[in-house]
Design an enzyme around this catalytic site. Sequence first.
Site, PDB file in Angstrom:
ATOM      1  N   GLU A   1      -1.916  -5.093  -3.831  1.00  0.00           N
ATOM      2  CA  GLU A   1      -0.973  -4.451  -2.908  1.00  0.00           C
ATOM      3  C   GLU A   1       0.026  -5.455  -2.342  1.00  0.00           C
ATOM      4  O   GLU A   1       1.204  -5.120  -2.142  1.00  0.00           O
ATOM      5  CB  GLU A   1      -1.754  -3.761  -1.790  1.00  0.00           C
ATOM      6  CG  GLU A   1      -2.562  -2.562  -2.280  1.00  0.00           C
ATOM      7  CD  GLU A   1      -3.478  -1.978  -1.225  1.00  0.00           C
ATOM      8  OE1 GLU A   1      -3.974  -0.855  -1.424  1.00  0.00           O
ATOM      9  OE2 GLU A   1      -3.709  -2.648  -0.185  1.00  0.00           O
TER      10      GLU A   1
ATOM     11  N   ASP B   1       0.834  -1.201   0.000  1.00  0.00           N
ATOM     12  CA  ASP B   1       0.000   0.000   0.000  1.00  0.00           C
ATOM     13  C   ASP B   1       0.870   1.253   0.000  1.00  0.00           C
ATOM     14  O   ASP B   1       0.609   2.218  -0.735  1.00  0.00           O
ATOM     15  CB  ASP B   1      -0.921  -0.026   1.217  1.00  0.00           C
ATOM     16  CG  ASP B   1      -1.768   1.232   1.333  1.00  0.00           C
ATOM     17  OD1 ASP B   1      -2.491   1.535   0.384  1.00  0.00           O
ATOM     18  OD2 ASP B   1      -1.680   1.914   2.371  1.00  0.00           O
TER      19      ASP B   1
END
Length: 340
Positions: free
Chosen positions: A141, A48
């Site tokens: 992610e 992320d």
Amino acid sequence: MAINLESIQNTIGYEFNNTDILQQAFVRRSYSEEHGGQNNEVLEFIGDKALDLAVIRIMMDEFGQITEDKEYKEFKLRNPKYFQTRYSEGKFTDIKKDLVQKKALAKSMDRLGFHSQLIMGRGDIAQNIQEQDSVKEDLFEAIIGAIAVDSDWDMDAITEAVATMIDFDSYFEQEEDTNENYVGKVQEWTQKNEYDLPQYFYHEFDDRYECQILIDEIDLNVFGEGISKAKARMDAARQAYRVLLEDGYIINVYKEAVGEADEYESLRQINELVQKGLISKPKYDFELEYDEDGNPIWTCTCSVEEVDESFVNNANSKKEAQRESAYAMLLYLMDEYEEN
């Protein structure tokens, strides 16, 4: 189907030093709780943060530059070199939000087809959880996080992988979201036939990329090209899909997408054709009348923009009339395709 680490690496354009880390990116917590070992949640957290920085780098390469001016009067400097961008900070915030939002990352996973290889526990499998946008986002992610860990935070490698996995060119060029997802179509075809996933290989030239796609089981080997890896991959998949059609591997694209028409599943099948970009969203027009005994009679007309015919059916309930008209449309689409 077992996870195909080699194919995944070829597709994203990054070769892992430790493929165990890549495999970990595909392991859901539900599986690790049942079987032990590590899952992808920390990799997701890392990814992320790495994704944000990579996207910002790509945005600045696209919209920013170092410029020169004869005089910058505010600081009384001569011939300064300063950083100038096309948009304001607020606009960049909106662009980045669009690029990394859940639906955008899920759409990238749909194009690449990686979510079908998630390693999950029994509960996740029963709920078909890999089709949820949030789960696809987590996987995206986690893969970026795995690259960050494996490369010791090589931002060039991370940024290159992000640029390969997300079709930035389409966003920056503001293309309409009507392009057919040939990468996903070819992926679905190989999975349906229980073949290995397609393999993608990239070659970089001065102003373009070339992408080679291989499907070993049928000796398919074709090339595509584009101004980015994502564009080249889509072009290669488009050429591969054309070969599958021309060589008779795919006889009917509608049946390939949803199977044989099923009257009781017709609404779901029609919606699936819409989601896969094969038809536009159907329009259902309803009329309600009553027979001489006061019983309702629903009439539903189903029409699709690119289809000349429309189909009308009557039933005692609105849902049944809609389902029957959708079924008639589905039969027409499949039969018409085979005739042509």
